[in-house]
Write a protein that holds these residues in place. Structure first.
Motif, PDB file in Angstrom:
ATOM      1  N   ASP A  63       8.058  36.879  71.030  1.00 24.59           N
ATOM      2  CA  ASP A  63       9.369  36.299  70.472  1.00 24.59           C
ATOM      3  C   ASP A  63       8.981  35.566  69.055  1.00 24.59           C
ATOM      4  O   ASP A  63       7.845  34.963  68.745  1.00 24.59           O
ATOM      5  N   VAL A  64      10.225  35.200  68.228  1.00 24.54           N
ATOM      6  CA  VAL A  64      10.008  34.475  67.201  1.00 24.54           C
ATOM      7  C   VAL A  64       9.554  33.064  67.304  1.00 24.54           C
ATOM      8  O   VAL A  64       9.856  32.540  68.409  1.00 24.54           O
ATOM      9  N   GLY A  65       8.493  32.468  66.626  1.00 25.22           N
ATOM     10  CA  GLY A  65       8.004  31.625  66.922  1.00 25.22           C
ATOM     11  C   GLY A  65       6.775  31.505  67.449  1.00 25.22           C
ATOM     12  O   GLY A  65       5.557  30.266  67.552  1.00 25.22           O
ATOM     13  N   ASP A  66       6.269  32.614  68.272  1.00 24.60           N
ATOM     14  CA  ASP A  66       5.110  32.700  68.865  1.00 24.60           C
ATOM     15  C   ASP A  66       3.880  32.790  67.748  1.00 24.60           C
ATOM     16  O   ASP A  66       4.025  33.498  66.855  1.00 24.60           O
ATOM     17  N   GLU A  67       2.806  32.406  68.322  1.00 19.49           N
ATOM     18  CA  GLU A  67       1.527  32.258  67.451  1.00 19.49           C
ATOM     19  C   GLU A  67       0.757  33.454  68.138  1.00 19.49           C
ATOM     20  O   GLU A  67       0.505  33.469  69.326  1.00 19.49           O
ATOM     21  N   VAL A  68       0.429  34.311  67.439  1.00 19.96           N
ATOM     22  CA  VAL A  68      -0.355  35.562  68.084  1.00 19.96           C
ATOM     23  C   VAL A  68      -1.807  35.690  67.220  1.00 19.96           C
ATOM     24  O   VAL A  68      -1.752  35.814  65.882  1.00 19.96           O
ATOM     25  N   PRO A  69      -2.840  35.898  67.968  1.00 18.04           N
ATOM     26  CA  PRO A  69      -3.968  36.259  67.068  1.00 18.04           C
ATOM     27  C   PRO A  69      -4.049  37.552  66.415  1.00 18.04           C
ATOM     28  O   PRO A  69      -3.434  38.525  66.904  1.00 18.04           O
ATOM     29  N   ILE A  70      -4.786  37.818  65.290  1.00 23.32           N
ATOM     30  CA  ILE A  70      -4.809  38.763  64.666  1.00 23.32           C
ATOM     31  C   ILE A  70      -5.402  40.172  65.468  1.00 23.32           C
ATOM     32  O   ILE A  70      -6.519  39.846  66.266  1.00 23.32           O
ATOM     33  N   GLY A  71      -5.020  41.243  65.595  1.00 25.53           N
ATOM     34  CA  GLY A  71      -5.436  42.511  66.272  1.00 25.53           C
ATOM     35  C   GLY A  71      -4.642  42.428  67.477  1.00 25.53           C
ATOM     36  O   GLY A  71      -4.633  43.473  68.201  1.00 25.53           O
ATOM     37  N   GLU A  72      -4.017  41.454  68.025  1.00 22.25           N
ATOM     38  CA  GLU A  72      -3.153  41.544  69.226  1.00 22.25           C
ATOM     39  C   GLU A  72      -1.757  42.225  68.881  1.00 22.25           C
ATOM     40  O   GLU A  72      -1.157  42.091  67.956  1.00 22.25           O
ATOM     41  N   PRO A  73      -1.581  43.287  70.058  1.00 25.48           N
ATOM     42  CA  PRO A  73      -0.371  43.888  70.069  1.00 25.48           C
ATOM     43  C   PRO A  73       1.030  42.853  69.929  1.00 25.48           C
ATOM     44  O   PRO A  73       0.826  41.937  70.651  1.00 25.48           O
ATOM     45  N   ILE A  74       1.953  43.047  68.988  1.00 28.40           N
ATOM     46  CA  ILE A  74       3.090  42.292  69.132  1.00 28.40           C
ATOM     47  C   ILE A  74       4.259  43.210  69.493  1.00 28.40           C
ATOM     48  O   ILE A  74       5.616  42.649  69.942  1.00 28.40           O
ATOM     49  N   ALA A  75       4.148  44.451  69.253  1.00 30.16           N
ATOM     50  CA  ALA A  75       5.481  45.449  69.876  1.00 30.16           C
ATOM     51  C   ALA A  75       4.593  46.820  70.207  1.00 30.16           C
ATOM     52  O   ALA A  75       3.492  46.985  69.972  1.00 30.16           O
ATOM     53  N   ILE A  76       5.674  47.596  70.800  1.00 28.67           N
ATOM     54  CA  ILE A  76       5.209  48.997  71.338  1.00 28.67           C
ATOM     55  C   ILE A  76       6.199  49.831  70.701  1.00 28.67           C
ATOM     56  O   ILE A  76       7.114  49.508  70.959  1.00 28.67           O
ATOM     57  N   ILE A  77       5.911  50.848  69.974  1.00 24.30           N
ATOM     58  CA  ILE A  77       6.883  52.196  69.542  1.00 24.30           C
ATOM     59  C   ILE A  77       6.506  53.288  70.540  1.00 24.30           C
ATOM     60  O   ILE A  77       5.187  53.684  70.547  1.00 24.30           O
ATOM     61  N   GLU A  78       7.482  53.996  70.913  1.00 23.67           N
ATOM     62  CA  GLU A  78       7.192  55.262  71.621  1.00 23.67           C
ATOM     63  C   GLU A  78       7.444  56.497  70.482  1.00 23.67           C
ATOM     64  O   GLU A  78       8.554  56.474  69.932  1.00 23.67           O
ATOM     65  N   VAL A  79       6.551  57.373  70.614  1.00 20.37           N
ATOM     66  CA  VAL A  79       6.620  58.518  69.409  1.00 20.37           C
ATOM     67  C   VAL A  79       6.595  59.850  70.093  1.00 20.37           C
ATOM     68  O   VAL A  79       6.057  59.866  71.284  1.00 20.37           O
ATOM     69  N   GLU A  80       7.242  60.671  69.752  1.00 19.33           N
ATOM     70  CA  GLU A  80       7.116  62.045  70.106  1.00 19.33           C
ATOM     71  C   GLU A  80       6.014  62.598  69.875  1.00 19.33           C
ATOM     72  O   GLU A  80       5.468  62.590  68.669  1.00 19.33           O
ATOM     73  N   GLU A  81       5.196  63.391  70.679  1.00 21.19           N
ATOM     74  CA  GLU A  81       4.118  64.118  70.369  1.00 21.19           C
ATOM     75  C   GLU A  81       4.157  65.408  69.607  1.00 21.19           C
ATOM     76  O   GLU A  81       5.014  66.114  69.559  1.00 21.19           O
TER      77      GLU A  81
END
Length: 81
Positions: A63-81
């Motif tokens: 969420d907004v305001g969260d501190e996240v370490p470098i390299g950690e996932p922040i979101a997921i995108i679904e793509v067509e293969e």
């Protein structure tokens, strides 16, 4: 469908974590590769997170305001293969 992680980028040599300032996209919205989907800041810089792929933003992991370490996932995108 294939899923792609959006990771917390490293904007500077000393940056170890970033704080999510704003999500520019919502879950369920289409994103294009290279499109800005979030804004993050570190102690010294504010930067934009670009989508690594085109697809649908299916999950926001921090969420907004969260501190996240470098390299950690922040979101997921679904793509067509």
């Amino acid at each position: 469908m294939k899923k792609v992680n959006v990771i917390m980028p490293k904007f500077g040599l000393t940056m170890t974590k970033g704080t999510i300032v704003e999500w520019k996209k919502k879950v369920g919205e289409r994103v294009e590769k290279g499109e800005v989907i979030a804004t993050v800041e570190s102690e010294k810089i504010t930067g934009e997170v670009e989508s690594p792929a085109s697809g649908i933003l299916v999950e926001i992991l921090h969420d907004v305001g969260d501190e996240v370490p470098i390299g950690e996932p922040i979101a997921i995108i679904e793509v067509e293969e």
